[in-house]
Design an enzyme around this catalytic site. Structure first.
Site, PDB file in Angstrom:
ATOM      1  N   VAL A 117      56.983   1.298  53.411  1.00  0.00           N
ATOM      2  CA  VAL A 117      57.722   2.178  52.908  1.00  0.00           C
ATOM      3  C   VAL A 117      57.363   3.482  53.493  1.00  0.00           C
ATOM      4  O   VAL A 117      58.480   4.601  53.115  1.00  0.00           O
ATOM      5  CB  VAL A 117      57.933   2.142  51.381  1.00  0.00           C
ATOM      6  N   ASN A 162      58.644   1.271  43.242  1.00  0.00           N
ATOM      7  CA  ASN A 162      57.814   0.826  42.601  1.00  0.00           C
ATOM      8  C   ASN A 162      56.444   0.547  43.604  1.00  0.00           C
ATOM      9  O   ASN A 162      55.346   0.366  43.288  1.00  0.00           O
ATOM     10  CB  ASN A 162      58.245  -0.684  41.990  1.00  0.00           C
ATOM     11  N   SER A 190      53.031   7.094  36.254  1.00  0.00           N
ATOM     12  CA  SER A 190      51.792   6.618  35.723  1.00  0.00           C
ATOM     13  C   SER A 190      51.343   7.910  34.703  1.00  0.00           C
ATOM     14  O   SER A 190      51.845   8.999  34.694  1.00  0.00           O
ATOM     15  CB  SER A 190      50.669   6.607  36.848  1.00  0.00           C
ATOM     16  N   TYR A 196      46.248  10.486  43.440  1.00  0.00           N
ATOM     17  CA  TYR A 196      47.249   9.740  42.819  1.00  0.00           C
ATOM     18  C   TYR A 196      48.083  10.538  41.712  1.00  0.00           C
ATOM     19  O   TYR A 196      49.301  10.284  41.573  1.00  0.00           O
ATOM     20  CB  TYR A 196      46.613   8.410  42.229  1.00  0.00           C
ATOM     21  N   ALA A 197      47.409  11.027  40.966  1.00  0.00           N
ATOM     22  CA  ALA A 197      48.056  11.793  39.659  1.00  0.00           C
ATOM     23  C   ALA A 197      48.798  12.905  40.289  1.00  0.00           C
ATOM     24  O   ALA A 197      50.065  13.179  39.678  1.00  0.00           O
ATOM     25  CB  ALA A 197      46.839  12.440  38.955  1.00  0.00           C
ATOM     26  N   LYS A 214      52.013  11.313  41.506  1.00  0.00           N
ATOM     27  CA  LYS A 214      52.745  10.710  40.390  1.00  0.00           C
ATOM     28  C   LYS A 214      53.621  11.875  39.492  1.00  0.00           C
ATOM     29  O   LYS A 214      54.591  11.580  38.998  1.00  0.00           O
ATOM     30  CB  LYS A 214      52.007   9.780  39.363  1.00  0.00           C
ATOM     31  N   ILE A 230      48.277  -1.517  33.249  1.00  0.00           N
ATOM     32  CA  ILE A 230      49.040  -2.932  33.416  1.00  0.00           C
ATOM     33  C   ILE A 230      48.286  -3.710  33.967  1.00  0.00           C
ATOM     34  O   ILE A 230      47.301  -3.407  35.038  1.00  0.00           O
ATOM     35  CB  ILE A 230      50.488  -2.726  33.860  1.00  0.00           C
TER      36      ILE A 230
END
Length: 270
Positions: A64, A90, A152, A165-166, A169, A198
């Site tokens: 992607v 996703n 997240s 990542y934070a 997101k 998860i």
């Protein structure tokens, strides 16, 4: 009930985990599903299973983050099914590290997959969301289209070892709210889910040794146990529970929900 009858949905990262469960739920509710994944085998397995159960599915393999991916998957979706009603961003992975040790490549990689790739897909889908919705409004018809972005809890409140990542997101949440404001007049609902822990490949014990793109994934088992104890419900969420929240935001049940972040975390962050 077939809540998604006559709808066409793209789900990225749909070969495994939450994305796979989302694709199955969508198909079971009547949607035609485009299965996007980096890995060919699980993507075709998912698509073939849907077809064997009487549904319609298309597998589109690719990264992607590549420059031409958004254009290619939208083109193949329209060529095959003639429309696009639901987009679920996703796909993703983690590449953790402390800020003072993090490389530019490591930081950029998370922006590329969690923020830039969804932006490109949404932009490429504009003719089938914004413009199509504008025509519906002019004709006095109601036909809601849905964008669901997977964020997240790290994007909501930050997380140690996940500055890249934070940040990505959190940016995705900003993109979600902006798209909602811009496209809401055209019957487009754009919302996000912010997952806590998860139970997927990304949160399995790191000791299992799995990797994505050559990057080790997972959480050290002791850290994972500590996280689970800090969750009020005292466990990680299941892929089914995660997928149900995405399904809600992609279904007619959420037609008056727009620009929201649904926290799905067992009470970890309230």
């Amino acid at each position: 009930m077939n809540l998604l009858e006559n709808k066409v949905a793209i789900v990225t990262g749909a070969g495994r985990g939450v994305g796979r469960k989302v694709a199955d739920m969508f198909a079971n509710e009547g949607a035609k599903v485009v299965i996007s994944d980096l890995d060919e085998k699980p993507a075709f397995e998912c698509a073939n299973e849907i077809k064997e159960n009487g549904g319609k599915a298309l597998a589109v393999i690719g990264d992607v983050t590549t420059n031409d991916f958004a254009q290619r998957i939208i083109h193949e979706t329209i060529q095959t099914f003639g429309q696009l009603d639901i987009l679920v961003n996703n796909a993703g992975y983690t590449w953790d590290g402390f800020v003072h040790k993090m490389s530019d490549e490591q930081f950029q990689a998370m922006l590329d997959i969690h923020l830039i790739a969804p932006f490109r897909l949404i932009r490429e889908a504009a003719p089938y969301f914004r413009e199509a919705g504008k025509k519906d409004v002019e004709n006095g018809t109601y036909n809601y289209r849905k964008i669901v972005n997977v964020s997240s809890v790290a994007g909501v409140m930050g997380n140690v070892g996940q500055a890249n990542y934070a940040s990505a997101k959190a940016g995705l949440i900003g993109l979600t709210k902006t798209i909602a404001r811009e496209w809401a007049p055209y019957q487009v609902n754009c919302n996000a889910v912010a997952f806590g822990m998860i139970d997927t490949r990304l949160t399995q014990p790191k000791e299992k040794g799995e990797s994505i793109n050559g990057i080790s994934i997972g959480i050290p088992e002791k850290v994972r146990t500590m996280f689970e104890h800090s969750i009020p419900q005292k466990r990680a969420g299941t892929v089914e529970e995660a997928a149900q929240s995405i399904f809600y935001l992609a279904s007619p049940l959420s037609n008056y929900v727009n620009g929201q972040v649904l926290n799905v975390n067992g009470g970890w962050y309230t």
